[in-house]
Design a protein around this motif. Structure first.
Motif, PDB file in Angstrom:
ATOM      1  N   ASN A   1      73.980  88.549 -40.993  1.00 51.50           N
ATOM      2  CA  ASN A   1      74.047  87.565 -40.053  1.00 51.50           C
ATOM      3  C   ASN A   1      74.315  88.068 -38.422  1.00 51.50           C
ATOM      4  N   ASP A   2      74.213  89.316 -38.655  1.00 51.48           N
ATOM      5  CA  ASP A   2      74.107  90.121 -37.349  1.00 51.48           C
ATOM      6  C   ASP A   2      72.777  90.202 -36.742  1.00 51.48           C
ATOM      7  N   SER A   3      72.757  90.095 -35.422  1.00 51.24           N
ATOM      8  CA  SER A   3      71.425  89.865 -34.923  1.00 51.24           C
ATOM      9  C   SER A   3      70.820  91.371 -34.175  1.00 51.24           C
ATOM     10  N   HIS A   4      71.782  92.226 -34.069  1.00 48.65           N
ATOM     11  CA  HIS A   4      71.511  93.501 -33.512  1.00 48.65           C
ATOM     12  C   HIS A   4      70.214  94.081 -34.016  1.00 48.65           C
ATOM     13  N   PHE A   5      70.051  94.372 -35.222  1.00 48.97           N
ATOM     14  CA  PHE A   5      68.859  94.965 -35.888  1.00 48.97           C
ATOM     15  C   PHE A   5      67.900  94.008 -36.062  1.00 48.97           C
ATOM     16  N   LYS A   6      68.333  92.589 -36.274  1.00 50.43           N
ATOM     17  CA  LYS A   6      67.156  91.772 -36.758  1.00 50.43           C
ATOM     18  C   LYS A   6      65.924  91.472 -35.747  1.00 50.43           C
ATOM     19  N   LYS A   7      66.430  91.723 -34.339  1.00 46.85           N
ATOM     20  CA  LYS A   7      65.462  91.417 -33.281  1.00 46.85           C
ATOM     21  C   LYS A   7      64.612  92.488 -32.826  1.00 46.85           C
ATOM     22  N   LEU A   8      65.067  93.989 -33.628  1.00 47.05           N
ATOM     23  CA  LEU A   8      64.251  95.078 -33.052  1.00 47.05           C
ATOM     24  C   LEU A   8      62.784  95.047 -33.779  1.00 47.05           C
TER      25      LEU A   8
ATOM     26  N   GLU B   1      68.065 105.411 -28.493  1.00 47.13           N
ATOM     27  CA  GLU B   1      68.665 104.552 -27.409  1.00 47.13           C
ATOM     28  C   GLU B   1      68.289 103.084 -27.636  1.00 47.13           C
ATOM     29  N   ASN B   2      67.016 103.015 -28.026  1.00 46.09           N
ATOM     30  CA  ASN B   2      66.494 101.507 -28.274  1.00 46.09           C
ATOM     31  C   ASN B   2      66.935 100.974 -29.737  1.00 46.09           C
ATOM     32  N   THR B   3      67.610 101.936 -30.509  1.00 42.28           N
ATOM     33  CA  THR B   3      67.679 101.502 -31.795  1.00 42.28           C
ATOM     34  C   THR B   3      69.089 101.200 -32.013  1.00 42.28           C
ATOM     35  N   LEU B   4      70.085 102.091 -31.414  1.00 46.75           N
ATOM     36  CA  LEU B   4      71.479 101.991 -31.528  1.00 46.75           C
ATOM     37  C   LEU B   4      71.905 101.507 -30.157  1.00 46.75           C
ATOM     38  N   PRO B   5      73.029 100.822 -29.792  1.00 50.05           N
ATOM     39  CA  PRO B   5      73.234 100.410 -28.337  1.00 50.05           C
ATOM     40  C   PRO B   5      74.285 101.616 -28.023  1.00 50.05           C
ATOM     41  N   VAL B   6      73.697 102.654 -27.747  1.00 42.84           N
ATOM     42  CA  VAL B   6      74.420 104.062 -27.392  1.00 42.84           C
ATOM     43  C   VAL B   6      74.761 103.790 -25.934  1.00 42.84           C
ATOM     44  N   SER B   7      76.232 104.243 -25.683  1.00 45.26           N
ATOM     45  CA  SER B   7      76.548 104.178 -24.369  1.00 45.26           C
ATOM     46  C   SER B   7      76.829 105.567 -23.744  1.00 45.26           C
TER      47      SER B   7
ATOM     48  N   LEU C   1      79.209 103.997 -28.756  1.00 46.75           N
ATOM     49  CA  LEU C   1      78.311 102.784 -28.869  1.00 46.75           C
ATOM     50  C   LEU C   1      78.916 101.642 -27.918  1.00 46.75           C
ATOM     51  N   GLN C   2      78.131 100.974 -27.356  1.00 47.64           N
ATOM     52  CA  GLN C   2      78.674  99.669 -26.429  1.00 47.64           C
ATOM     53  C   GLN C   2      79.571  98.929 -27.620  1.00 47.64           C
ATOM     54  N   HIS C   3      79.060  98.358 -28.728  1.00 45.19           N
ATOM     55  CA  HIS C   3      79.521  97.679 -29.492  1.00 45.19           C
ATOM     56  C   HIS C   3      79.187  98.148 -30.721  1.00 45.19           C
ATOM     57  N   ARG C   4      79.855  97.536 -31.961  1.00 39.28           N
ATOM     58  CA  ARG C   4      79.731  97.861 -33.227  1.00 39.28           C
ATOM     59  C   ARG C   4      78.875  97.069 -33.779  1.00 39.28           C
ATOM     60  N   PRO C   5      77.354  97.482 -34.198  1.00 38.29           N
ATOM     61  CA  PRO C   5      76.426  96.604 -34.942  1.00 38.29           C
ATOM     62  C   PRO C   5      76.973  96.677 -36.414  1.00 38.29           C
ATOM     63  N   SER C   6      76.344  95.758 -37.201  1.00 28.33           N
ATOM     64  CA  SER C   6      76.631  95.987 -38.481  1.00 28.33           C
ATOM     65  C   SER C   6      75.558  97.046 -39.092  1.00 28.33           C
ATOM     66  N   PHE C   7      76.094  98.176 -39.188  1.00 34.51           N
ATOM     67  CA  PHE C   7      75.516  99.350 -39.673  1.00 34.51           C
ATOM     68  C   PHE C   7      74.472  98.836 -41.067  1.00 34.51           C
ATOM     69  N   THR C   8      75.056  98.212 -41.735  1.00 35.60           N
ATOM     70  CA  THR C   8      74.490  97.743 -43.239  1.00 35.60           C
ATOM     71  C   THR C   8      72.981  97.376 -43.034  1.00 35.60           C
ATOM     72  N   PHE C   9      72.792  96.747 -42.025  1.00 35.12           N
ATOM     73  CA  PHE C   9      71.294  96.064 -41.743  1.00 35.12           C
ATOM     74  C   PHE C   9      70.599  97.009 -40.793  1.00 35.12           C
ATOM     75  N   ASP C  10      70.791  98.373 -40.628  1.00 33.17           N
ATOM     76  CA  ASP C  10      70.161  99.451 -40.056  1.00 33.17           C
ATOM     77  C   ASP C  10      69.446 100.268 -41.185  1.00 33.17           C
ATOM     78  N   PRO C  11      68.237 100.239 -41.407  1.00 32.09           N
ATOM     79  CA  PRO C  11      67.636 101.105 -42.356  1.00 32.09           C
ATOM     80  C   PRO C  11      67.984 102.668 -41.916  1.00 32.09           C
ATOM     81  N   LEU C  12      67.699 102.801 -40.813  1.00 31.21           N
ATOM     82  CA  LEU C  12      68.102 104.315 -40.384  1.00 31.21           C
ATOM     83  C   LEU C  12      69.529 104.637 -40.783  1.00 31.21           C
ATOM     84  N   PHE C  13      70.496 103.928 -40.773  1.00 28.37           N
ATOM     85  CA  PHE C  13      71.612 104.305 -41.550  1.00 28.37           C
ATOM     86  C   PHE C  13      71.630 104.759 -42.997  1.00 28.37           C
ATOM     87  N   HIS C  14      70.818 104.039 -43.669  1.00 24.31           N
ATOM     88  CA  HIS C  14      70.631 104.461 -45.019  1.00 24.31           C
ATOM     89  C   HIS C  14      69.890 105.425 -45.274  1.00 24.31           C
TER      90      HIS C  14
END
Ligand code: SAM
Length: 462
Positions: free
Chosen positions: A455-462, A47-53, A65-78
């Protein structure tokens, strides 16, 4: 968004279609994003990693999800912790759960599998004793399928690159065949408005003929009593209910209705000639894109595939000794092919050999790597697989270093020990490094590395 008038006209009278609401759903421009979690690679803090709704009602591991983050910059996606998948397609789960016994060992074919949404879903639903053959006819789409299967981290999948006609050589072999057919694609107009320009009634007719050809080619490979799951992302009756009629009339298949919950908003339709039940997803009724699915069982027998005596080169005792220190499970067969080792669940080896003799196999089981000078040079697939020994030396990375690793750039880490080791992010393995006295070699596969700028901020600030 201007929808083709001939499409709208053709849908008048189709149960669940409402011209005004359907057009409004397209004009509203709502962008839905959903993911399906890999329950074998549990994220501790999803819940704190992805914006799950909210959950996708027809799929246990599916979430919007509440919005679409740039999955490329989520290591858990990889790391293969989840797959980004359109919600309506996750309805496949209901067909499997309602129409098969998932505790039994099943042989399942996903005929049109790339990029792997349905295959990774099927793999999560079947037992470890079951076998999934994940096929893609278009050679250059096989790579992405392979990569997604490797990321998912299972041992019971074989990836093949064959035309549907090749499966005639495996008569009455599969318990379940999934045909997620290439189609005219009207169900995805909201996601890809460009596709509207390519849509035509002529193309619908061509797709319908191609779907019949594909089904006729693959049906001999289904067992008597086996389940065929047919799906498209087209709204056109010619590609949906008309195909159901054709399957029942031409091949004496028996249509299999599914149970729905009313609040799901899915529409059960009856085909015009045989009254076969099919399931339609309209964007004005469900949180999802356009989709159609229908199930059938086969009611006649073919000659059964004869399992020929099979031969393969096994690892020697010394090689097995080296490999076993890297692996967690022992009920695996280790196979050697041109110096590369693969692990396969013991009970699937005979089947994999039959497939190797019949099809163009691209990947199977788990690729372990090569032994050089008495040591394993591990393959990327082993790092992402659940059979990796839990005690394997691992360096945990910060978010910043995980992204550097996935970009194949230099990281600012001090591994505790030298030598080959895994790297992880939030305890999920990402791949291998080799720590030498003066540098760290990054073994993340070149072809998978992140090239995009962040340039996506969603995962950067985690
Ligand atoms: N099942 C996939 C998933 O869930 O990720 C999506 C499959 S997509 C709807 C249809 C697939 O059919 C594509 O991968 C396409 O390459 C494949 N295809 C195209 N022509 C085909 C043919 N003649 N026979 C079988 N498959 C074909």
């Amino acid at each position: 968004m201007r929808l083709p008038e001939s499409l709208l006209k053709s849908l008048e009278g189709v149960k669940g279609f409402d011209r005004v609401a359907f057009q409004a759903a397209h004009h509203a421009g709502e962008k839905l994003t959903s993911v399906r979690f890999n329950l074998t690679k549990k994220i501790t803090d999803a819940e704190n990693t992805l914006p799950v709704s909210m959950p996708v009602p027809w799929c246990d591991a599916g979430f919007y999800l509440q919005h679409r983050p740039s999955f490329t910059f989520d290591p858990l996606f990889h790391a293969g912790c989840y797959y980004v998948q359109e919600a309506s397609s996750m309805f496949l789960e209901q067909a499997l759960k309602q129409k098969t016994n998932l505790r039994q060992p099943l042989k399942v074919l996903d005929l049109s599998a790339a990029p792997g949404g349905k295959s990774t879903h099927l793999q999560s639903l079947i037992s470890n004793e079951s076998l999934l053959v994940s096929n893609e006819v278009i050679k250059n789409r096989c790579h992405i399928l392979n990569d997604n299967i490797i990321k998912w981290g299972s041992a019971n999948v074989v990836v093949t690159n064959n035309d549907p006609s090749a499966f005639k050589k495996l008569p009455a072999y599969f318990d379940v065949v999934v045909v997620d057919a290439p189609c005219s694609g009207s169900g995805l107009f909201r996601k890809d408005p460009e596709a509207i320009n390519e849509w035509s009634t002529n193309n619908v007719a061509l797709c319908s003929q191609r779907q019949q050809r594909i089904l006729a080619d693959v049906l001999p490979a289904l067992k008597d009593g086996g389940l065929l799951i047919y799906a498209t992302c087209s709204y056109s009756v010619e590609e949906d209910e008309a195909i159901s009629d054709w399957l029942v009339k031409e091949f004496q298949l028996q249509n299999e209705p599914l149970q729905l919950k009313e609040q799901w908003g899915i529409v059960e339709t009856s085909s015009p000639l045989t009254h076969s039940k099919g399931y339609r997803f309209f964007p004005h009724r469900v949180k999802g894109e356009g989709f159609f699915l229908a199930c059938f069982t086969k009611t006649h027998t073919e000659d059964v595939t004869k399992t020929k005596p099979w031969k393969f080169e096994k690892a020697t005792a010394t090689e097995a000794g080296i490999l076993n220190t890297w692996m967690y499970r022992t009920e695996l067969e280790i196979i050697k092919e041109k110096d590369v080792f693969f692990a396969l669940p013991h009970q699937l080896v005979a089947d994999v050999m039959v497939l190797q003799a019949t099809l163009n196999v691209q990947y199977k089981g788990v690729k372990l790597g090569e032994i050089m000078k008495g040591k394993l040079v591990p393959h990327h697939a082993l790092a992402l697989n659940l059979l990796l020994a839990p005690g394997i030396l691992t360096t945990e990375l910060s978010y910043h270093d995980a992204i550097k690793y996935l970009q194949r750039q230099e990281m600012n880490v001090q591994p505790v020990k030298a030598g080959w080791q895994a790297v992880s992010y939030q305890n999920q393995k990402l791949g291998w490094i080799n720590a030498l006295p003066n540098r760290i070699n990054n073994y993340y596969p070149k072809e998978l590395r992140i090239l995009k700028q962040q340039n996506d901020s969603h995962f950067k600030k985690l």
